[in-house]
Design a protein around this motif. Structure first.
Motif, PDB file in Angstrom:
ATOM      1  N   LEU A 162      12.108   1.809  -2.638  1.00  0.00           N
ATOM      2  CA  LEU A 162      10.844   1.454  -2.006  1.00  0.00           C
ATOM      3  C   LEU A 162      10.873  -0.032  -1.692  1.00  0.00           C
ATOM      4  O   LEU A 162      10.984  -0.860  -2.596  1.00  0.00           O
ATOM      5  CB  LEU A 162       9.675   1.781  -2.944  1.00  0.00           C
ATOM      6  N   TYR A 163      10.793  -0.358  -0.417  1.00  0.00           N
ATOM      7  CA  TYR A 163      10.758  -1.753   0.002  1.00  0.00           C
ATOM      8  C   TYR A 163       9.316  -2.116   0.329  1.00  0.00           C
ATOM      9  O   TYR A 163       8.707  -1.525   1.211  1.00  0.00           O
ATOM     10  CB  TYR A 163      11.633  -1.971   1.240  1.00  0.00           C
ATOM     11  N   THR A 164       8.758  -3.070  -0.392  1.00  0.00           N
ATOM     12  CA  THR A 164       7.387  -3.486  -0.158  1.00  0.00           C
ATOM     13  C   THR A 164       7.206  -4.914  -0.628  1.00  0.00           C
ATOM     14  O   THR A 164       7.938  -5.398  -1.488  1.00  0.00           O
ATOM     15  CB  THR A 164       6.397  -2.550  -0.885  1.00  0.00           C
ATOM     16  N   ASN A 165       6.232  -5.581  -0.036  1.00  0.00           N
ATOM     17  CA  ASN A 165       5.911  -6.931  -0.483  1.00  0.00           C
ATOM     18  C   ASN A 165       4.716  -6.928  -1.434  1.00  0.00           C
ATOM     19  O   ASN A 165       4.258  -7.970  -1.856  1.00  0.00           O
ATOM     20  CB  ASN A 165       5.651  -7.853   0.704  1.00  0.00           C
ATOM     21  N   MET A 166       4.239  -5.733  -1.780  1.00  0.00           N
ATOM     22  CA  MET A 166       3.115  -5.614  -2.712  1.00  0.00           C
ATOM     23  C   MET A 166       3.629  -5.670  -4.142  1.00  0.00           C
ATOM     24  O   MET A 166       4.737  -5.219  -4.421  1.00  0.00           O
ATOM     25  CB  MET A 166       2.374  -4.290  -2.484  1.00  0.00           C
ATOM     26  N   PRO A 167       2.827  -6.182  -5.068  1.00  0.00           N
ATOM     27  CA  PRO A 167       3.239  -6.187  -6.474  1.00  0.00           C
ATOM     28  C   PRO A 167       3.411  -4.754  -6.986  1.00  0.00           C
ATOM     29  O   PRO A 167       2.692  -3.835  -6.598  1.00  0.00           O
ATOM     30  CB  PRO A 167       2.086  -6.876  -7.198  1.00  0.00           C
ATOM     31  N   LEU A 168       4.379  -4.574  -7.862  1.00  0.00           N
ATOM     32  CA  LEU A 168       4.682  -3.250  -8.398  1.00  0.00           C
ATOM     33  C   LEU A 168       3.477  -2.627  -9.094  1.00  0.00           C
ATOM     34  O   LEU A 168       3.269  -1.417  -9.032  1.00  0.00           O
ATOM     35  CB  LEU A 168       5.863  -3.335  -9.363  1.00  0.00           C
ATOM     36  N   GLU A 169       2.634  -3.442  -9.726  1.00  0.00           N
ATOM     37  CA  GLU A 169       1.449  -2.920 -10.416  1.00  0.00           C
ATOM     38  C   GLU A 169       0.501  -2.238  -9.436  1.00  0.00           C
ATOM     39  O   GLU A 169      -0.120  -1.225  -9.750  1.00  0.00           O
ATOM     40  CB  GLU A 169       0.705  -4.042 -11.146  1.00  0.00           C
ATOM     41  N   LEU A 170       0.377  -2.774  -8.218  1.00  0.00           N
ATOM     42  CA  LEU A 170      -0.495  -2.154  -7.218  1.00  0.00           C
ATOM     43  C   LEU A 170       0.119  -0.875  -6.654  1.00  0.00           C
ATOM     44  O   LEU A 170      -0.585   0.099  -6.398  1.00  0.00           O
ATOM     45  CB  LEU A 170      -0.771  -3.134  -6.073  1.00  0.00           C
ATOM     46  N   VAL A 171       1.410  -0.883  -6.456  1.00  0.00           N
ATOM     47  CA  VAL A 171       2.074   0.294  -5.899  1.00  0.00           C
ATOM     48  C   VAL A 171       1.979   1.475  -6.857  1.00  0.00           C
ATOM     49  O   VAL A 171       1.721   2.605  -6.449  1.00  0.00           O
ATOM     50  CB  VAL A 171       3.553  -0.027  -5.580  1.00  0.00           C
ATOM     51  N   LEU A 172       2.169   1.222  -8.131  1.00  0.00           N
ATOM     52  CA  LEU A 172       2.191   2.302  -9.122  1.00  0.00           C
ATOM     53  C   LEU A 172       0.846   2.523  -9.806  1.00  0.00           C
ATOM     54  O   LEU A 172       0.768   3.310 -10.748  1.00  0.00           O
ATOM     55  CB  LEU A 172       3.258   2.010 -10.175  1.00  0.00           C
ATOM     56  N   GLU A 173      -0.201   1.882  -9.326  1.00  0.00           N
ATOM     57  CA  GLU A 173      -1.524   2.039  -9.932  1.00  0.00           C
ATOM     58  C   GLU A 173      -1.977   3.497  -9.866  1.00  0.00           C
ATOM     59  O   GLU A 173      -1.959   4.130  -8.828  1.00  0.00           O
ATOM     60  CB  GLU A 173      -2.540   1.168  -9.198  1.00  0.00           C
ATOM     61  N   GLY A 174      -2.332   4.054 -11.009  1.00  0.00           N
ATOM     62  CA  GLY A 174      -2.815   5.425 -11.083  1.00  0.00           C
ATOM     63  C   GLY A 174      -1.712   6.471 -11.133  1.00  0.00           C
ATOM     64  O   GLY A 174      -1.996   7.664 -11.112  1.00  0.00           O
ATOM     65  N   PHE A 175      -0.466   6.060 -11.195  1.00  0.00           N
ATOM     66  CA  PHE A 175       0.653   7.007 -11.180  1.00  0.00           C
ATOM     67  C   PHE A 175       0.628   7.933 -12.388  1.00  0.00           C
ATOM     68  O   PHE A 175       0.920   9.115 -12.270  1.00  0.00           O
ATOM     69  CB  PHE A 175       1.975   6.239 -11.128  1.00  0.00           C
ATOM     70  N   ASN A 176       0.263   7.420 -13.553  1.00  0.00           N
ATOM     71  CA  ASN A 176       0.270   8.222 -14.768  1.00  0.00           C
ATOM     72  C   ASN A 176      -1.087   8.833 -15.100  1.00  0.00           C
ATOM     73  O   ASN A 176      -1.224   9.482 -16.127  1.00  0.00           O
ATOM     74  CB  ASN A 176       0.751   7.384 -15.962  1.00  0.00           C
ATOM     75  N   ASP A 177      -2.080   8.629 -14.245  1.00  0.00           N
ATOM     76  CA  ASP A 177      -3.392   9.218 -14.497  1.00  0.00           C
ATOM     77  C   ASP A 177      -3.319  10.730 -14.361  1.00  0.00           C
ATOM     78  O   ASP A 177      -2.518  11.268 -13.594  1.00  0.00           O
ATOM     79  CB  ASP A 177      -4.432   8.680 -13.508  1.00  0.00           C
ATOM     80  N   GLU A 178      -4.157  11.398 -15.102  1.00  0.00           N
ATOM     81  CA  GLU A 178      -4.206  12.857 -15.040  1.00  0.00           C
ATOM     82  C   GLU A 178      -4.821  13.286 -13.714  1.00  0.00           C
ATOM     83  O   GLU A 178      -5.748  12.673 -13.214  1.00  0.00           O
ATOM     84  CB  GLU A 178      -5.049  13.391 -16.193  1.00  0.00           C
ATOM     85  N   MET A 179      -4.272  14.367 -13.165  1.00  0.00           N
ATOM     86  CA  MET A 179      -4.834  14.936 -11.948  1.00  0.00           C
ATOM     87  C   MET A 179      -6.143  15.632 -12.292  1.00  0.00           C
ATOM     88  O   MET A 179      -6.314  16.140 -13.391  1.00  0.00           O
ATOM     89  CB  MET A 179      -3.862  15.947 -11.342  1.00  0.00           C
ATOM     90  N   GLU A 180      -7.044  15.635 -11.327  1.00  0.00           N
ATOM     91  CA  GLU A 180      -8.304  16.343 -11.539  1.00  0.00           C
ATOM     92  C   GLU A 180      -8.030  17.841 -11.595  1.00  0.00           C
ATOM     93  O   GLU A 180      -6.946  18.304 -11.295  1.00  0.00           O
ATOM     94  CB  GLU A 180      -9.271  16.002 -10.415  1.00  0.00           C
ATOM     95  N   ASN A 181      -9.032  18.581 -11.966  1.00  0.00           N
ATOM     96  CA  ASN A 181      -8.916  20.026 -12.112  1.00  0.00           C
ATOM     97  C   ASN A 181      -8.545  20.657 -10.762  1.00  0.00           C
ATOM     98  O   ASN A 181      -9.345  20.680  -9.843  1.00  0.00           O
ATOM     99  CB  ASN A 181     -10.246  20.579 -12.620  1.00  0.00           C
ATOM    100  N   MET A 182      -7.320  21.146 -10.645  1.00  0.00           N
ATOM    101  CA  MET A 182      -6.850  21.789  -9.419  1.00  0.00           C
ATOM    102  C   MET A 182      -6.630  23.270  -9.683  1.00  0.00           C
ATOM    103  O   MET A 182      -6.312  23.669 -10.796  1.00  0.00           O
ATOM    104  CB  MET A 182      -5.519  21.184  -8.958  1.00  0.00           C
ATOM    105  N   GLN A 183      -6.820  24.070  -8.655  1.00  0.00           N
ATOM    106  CA  GLN A 183      -6.592  25.504  -8.747  1.00  0.00           C
ATOM    107  C   GLN A 183      -5.692  25.941  -7.611  1.00  0.00           C
ATOM    108  O   GLN A 183      -5.737  25.367  -6.521  1.00  0.00           O
ATOM    109  CB  GLN A 183      -7.900  26.276  -8.658  1.00  0.00           C
ATOM    110  N   GLU A 184      -4.875  26.948  -7.861  1.00  0.00           N
ATOM    111  CA  GLU A 184      -4.067  27.565  -6.823  1.00  0.00           C
ATOM    112  C   GLU A 184      -4.721  28.885  -6.444  1.00  0.00           C
ATOM    113  O   GLU A 184      -4.980  29.719  -7.311  1.00  0.00           O
ATOM    114  CB  GLU A 184      -2.640  27.783  -7.304  1.00  0.00           C
TER     115      GLU A 184
END
Length: 70
Positions: free
Chosen positions: A3-25
């Motif tokens: 991933l090439y970006t000039n944004m700080p890594l903390e902003l790019v990965l913000e919320g990556f480990n958060d739990e997904m909301e209740n989803m249904q298939e």
């Protein structure tokens, strides 16, 4: 993956480990999709999981649309 970006890594990965909301298939009109419930029997389409290629072009299956299901 690179991933090439000039944004700080903390902003790019913000919320990556958060739990997904209740989803249904669900199956609707022969299409298996992932929805986020918004009310009983109603959900917002998140993504299509199993469908024909033409279904990706169908406006009623666009992510963000609200559908009724049982």
């Amino acid at each position: 993956m690179t991933l090439y970006t000039n944004m700080p890594l903390e902003l790019v990965l913000e919320g990556f480990n958060d739990e997904m909301e209740n989803m249904q298939e669900i199956w609707s009109n022969g299409v298996k999709m992932q929805v986020m419930p918004v009310a009983p029997g109603m959900g917002k389409i998140v993504r299509l999981l199993e469908c024909q290629l033409d279904d990706y072009l169908n406006p009623k299956f666009m992510p963000g649309n609200i559908i009724h299901y049982q």
